[in-house]
Design a protein around this motif. Structure first.
Motif, PDB file in Angstrom:
ATOM      1  N   ARG A  49       0.855  -1.183   0.000  1.00  0.00           N
ATOM      2  CA  ARG A  49       0.000   0.000   0.000  1.00  0.00           C
ATOM      3  C   ARG A  49       0.889   1.230   0.000  1.00  0.00           C
ATOM      4  O   ARG A  49       1.909   1.246   0.701  1.00  0.00           O
ATOM      5  CB  ARG A  49      -0.923   0.013   1.226  1.00  0.00           C
ATOM      6  CG  ARG A  49      -1.907  -1.118   1.183  1.00  0.00           C
ATOM      7  CD  ARG A  49      -2.975  -0.956   2.202  1.00  0.00           C
ATOM      8  NE  ARG A  49      -2.508  -1.301   3.536  1.00  0.00           N
ATOM      9  CZ  ARG A  49      -3.305  -1.329   4.601  1.00  0.00           C
ATOM     10  NH1 ARG A  49      -4.573  -1.018   4.490  1.00  0.00           N
ATOM     11  NH2 ARG A  49      -2.820  -1.652   5.766  1.00  0.00           N
ATOM     12  N   GLU A  50       0.463   2.239  -0.737  1.00  0.00           N
ATOM     13  CA  GLU A  50       1.339   3.390  -0.914  1.00  0.00           C
ATOM     14  C   GLU A  50       0.540   4.664  -1.208  1.00  0.00           C
ATOM     15  O   GLU A  50      -0.464   4.615  -1.917  1.00  0.00           O
ATOM     16  CB  GLU A  50       2.262   3.077  -2.102  1.00  0.00           C
ATOM     17  CG  GLU A  50       3.233   4.148  -2.441  1.00  0.00           C
ATOM     18  CD  GLU A  50       4.079   3.789  -3.671  1.00  0.00           C
ATOM     19  OE1 GLU A  50       3.894   2.694  -4.243  1.00  0.00           O
ATOM     20  OE2 GLU A  50       4.891   4.623  -4.065  1.00  0.00           O
TER      21      GLU A  50
ATOM     22  N   SER B 176       9.453  14.128   3.801  1.00  0.00           N
ATOM     23  CA  SER B 176       8.286  13.786   4.624  1.00  0.00           C
ATOM     24  C   SER B 176       8.572  12.591   5.533  1.00  0.00           C
ATOM     25  O   SER B 176       9.383  11.719   5.208  1.00  0.00           O
ATOM     26  CB  SER B 176       7.098  13.440   3.725  1.00  0.00           C
ATOM     27  OG  SER B 176       6.007  13.003   4.500  1.00  0.00           O
ATOM     28  N   GLU B 177       7.872  12.578   6.666  1.00  0.00           N
ATOM     29  CA  GLU B 177       7.884  11.369   7.479  1.00  0.00           C
ATOM     30  C   GLU B 177       7.167  10.266   6.702  1.00  0.00           C
ATOM     31  O   GLU B 177       6.438  10.526   5.748  1.00  0.00           O
ATOM     32  CB  GLU B 177       7.142  11.608   8.804  1.00  0.00           C
ATOM     33  CG  GLU B 177       7.892  12.485   9.762  1.00  0.00           C
ATOM     34  CD  GLU B 177       7.139  12.621  11.091  1.00  0.00           C
ATOM     35  OE1 GLU B 177       6.441  11.668  11.497  1.00  0.00           O
ATOM     36  OE2 GLU B 177       7.249  13.678  11.701  1.00  0.00           O
ATOM     37  N   ARG B 178       7.307   9.054   7.155  1.00  0.00           N
ATOM     38  CA  ARG B 178       6.759   7.904   6.457  1.00  0.00           C
ATOM     39  C   ARG B 178       5.215   7.900   6.484  1.00  0.00           C
ATOM     40  O   ARG B 178       4.603   8.229   7.486  1.00  0.00           O
ATOM     41  CB  ARG B 178       7.276   6.625   7.118  1.00  0.00           C
ATOM     42  CG  ARG B 178       7.157   5.379   6.277  1.00  0.00           C
ATOM     43  CD  ARG B 178       7.899   4.241   6.948  1.00  0.00           C
ATOM     44  NE  ARG B 178       7.425   3.981   8.300  1.00  0.00           N
ATOM     45  CZ  ARG B 178       6.374   3.233   8.585  1.00  0.00           C
ATOM     46  NH1 ARG B 178       5.683   2.668   7.629  1.00  0.00           N
ATOM     47  NH2 ARG B 178       6.018   3.039   9.831  1.00  0.00           N
TER      48      ARG B 178
ATOM     49  N   LYS C  37      -3.398   4.901   8.025  1.00  0.00           N
ATOM     50  CA  LYS C  37      -4.292   5.632   8.935  1.00  0.00           C
ATOM     51  C   LYS C  37      -4.385   7.122   8.579  1.00  0.00           C
ATOM     52  O   LYS C  37      -5.389   7.776   8.860  1.00  0.00           O
ATOM     53  CB  LYS C  37      -3.765   5.459  10.370  1.00  0.00           C
ATOM     54  CG  LYS C  37      -4.732   5.816  11.437  1.00  0.00           C
ATOM     55  CD  LYS C  37      -4.145   5.526  12.796  1.00  0.00           C
ATOM     56  CE  LYS C  37      -5.086   6.058  13.876  1.00  0.00           C
ATOM     57  NZ  LYS C  37      -4.471   6.009  15.193  1.00  0.00           N
ATOM     58  N   LEU C  38      -3.348   7.653   7.954  1.00  0.00           N
ATOM     59  CA  LEU C  38      -3.324   9.076   7.598  1.00  0.00           C
ATOM     60  C   LEU C  38      -4.428   9.448   6.597  1.00  0.00           C
ATOM     61  O   LEU C  38      -4.855  10.597   6.542  1.00  0.00           O
ATOM     62  CB  LEU C  38      -1.962   9.452   7.026  1.00  0.00           C
ATOM     63  CG  LEU C  38      -0.822   9.499   8.043  1.00  0.00           C
ATOM     64  CD1 LEU C  38       0.522   9.484   7.343  1.00  0.00           C
ATOM     65  CD2 LEU C  38      -0.959  10.730   8.922  1.00  0.00           C
ATOM     66  N   CYS C  39      -4.881   8.480   5.835  1.00  0.00           N
ATOM     67  CA  CYS C  39      -5.935   8.754   4.843  1.00  0.00           C
ATOM     68  C   CYS C  39      -7.243   9.205   5.500  1.00  0.00           C
ATOM     69  O   CYS C  39      -8.036   9.905   4.884  1.00  0.00           O
ATOM     70  CB  CYS C  39      -6.208   7.520   3.985  1.00  0.00           C
ATOM     71  SG  CYS C  39      -4.828   7.068   2.929  1.00  0.00           S
ATOM     72  N   GLN C  40      -7.453   8.812   6.740  1.00  0.00           N
ATOM     73  CA  GLN C  40      -8.715   9.152   7.410  1.00  0.00           C
ATOM     74  C   GLN C  40      -8.931  10.651   7.560  1.00  0.00           C
ATOM     75  O   GLN C  40     -10.063  11.126   7.548  1.00  0.00           O
ATOM     76  CB  GLN C  40      -8.771   8.478   8.781  1.00  0.00           C
ATOM     77  CG  GLN C  40      -8.935   6.985   8.684  1.00  0.00           C
ATOM     78  CD  GLN C  40      -8.823   6.297  10.032  1.00  0.00           C
ATOM     79  OE1 GLN C  40      -8.698   6.938  11.068  1.00  0.00           O
ATOM     80  NE2 GLN C  40      -8.869   4.984  10.011  1.00  0.00           N
TER      81      GLN C  40
ATOM     82  N   ARG D  68       3.066  16.306   2.689  1.00  0.00           N
ATOM     83  CA  ARG D  68       4.032  15.688   3.598  1.00  0.00           C
ATOM     84  C   ARG D  68       3.305  15.352   4.888  1.00  0.00           C
ATOM     85  O   ARG D  68       2.251  15.926   5.193  1.00  0.00           O
ATOM     86  CB  ARG D  68       5.205  16.616   3.871  1.00  0.00           C
ATOM     87  CG  ARG D  68       4.827  17.863   4.629  1.00  0.00           C
ATOM     88  CD  ARG D  68       6.028  18.737   4.929  1.00  0.00           C
ATOM     89  NE  ARG D  68       5.602  20.003   5.475  1.00  0.00           N
ATOM     90  CZ  ARG D  68       5.305  20.200   6.761  1.00  0.00           C
ATOM     91  NH1 ARG D  68       5.402  19.226   7.624  1.00  0.00           N
ATOM     92  NH2 ARG D  68       4.897  21.384   7.178  1.00  0.00           N
ATOM     93  N   VAL D  69       3.887  14.447   5.623  1.00  0.00           N
ATOM     94  CA  VAL D  69       3.335  14.091   6.923  1.00  0.00           C
ATOM     95  C   VAL D  69       3.953  15.028   7.945  1.00  0.00           C
ATOM     96  O   VAL D  69       5.178  15.144   8.039  1.00  0.00           O
ATOM     97  CB  VAL D  69       3.655  12.622   7.283  1.00  0.00           C
ATOM     98  CG1 VAL D  69       3.094  12.276   8.651  1.00  0.00           C
ATOM     99  CG2 VAL D  69       3.110  11.687   6.213  1.00  0.00           C
TER     100      VAL D  69
END
Ligand code: SF4
Length: 113
Positions: A23-24, A34-36, A40-43, A64-65
């Protein structure tokens, strides 16, 4: 493709073919500082809403995260207009320059005049 939050996202990619489990986020993957990314970030990511609200072909996104309050990991988005060569402060709306040149813009008061 539908992201892990169940929303259509142009930048999400997954491959479960033949036992793979990949998944990417291809938008965040482009940003080397960016951090990795994690699914969960998609939410809470604003990118799908931005793409739905603004389909301008001249606008490019960079993500970026980042951390909110030093703790919560969130996707931070910046937008740039390749036509005006300027930053787009509100990606949901765009820079507004293209709106000025559309037919009927003068009637709607979008031509700036
Ligand atoms: S983090 Fe945002 S841009 Fe990346 S796949 Fe998820 S919803 Fe799409």
């Amino acid at each position: 493709m539908r992201n892990p939050a169940g929303v259509e996202c142009h930048f999400y990619y997954e491959d479960y073919h033949r036992g793979r489990e990949h998944r990417e986020c291809r938008l965040i993957a482009r940003n080397r500082v960016s951090e990795r990314w994690t699914p969960k970030l998609c939410q809470t990511c604003p990118v799908p809403r931005i793409l739905q609200a603004n389909a301008c072909p001249h606008m490019i996104l960079e993500a970026r995260v980042g951390r909110r309050f030093g703790l919560l990991r969130r996707v931070r988005v910046e937008a740039f207009c390749t036509r005006q060569m300027s930053e787009v402060t509100d990606p949901m709306v765009g820079c507004g320059e293209c709106h000025r040149h559309r037919p009927g813009a003068a009637i709607l008061g979008l031509d700036g005049g």
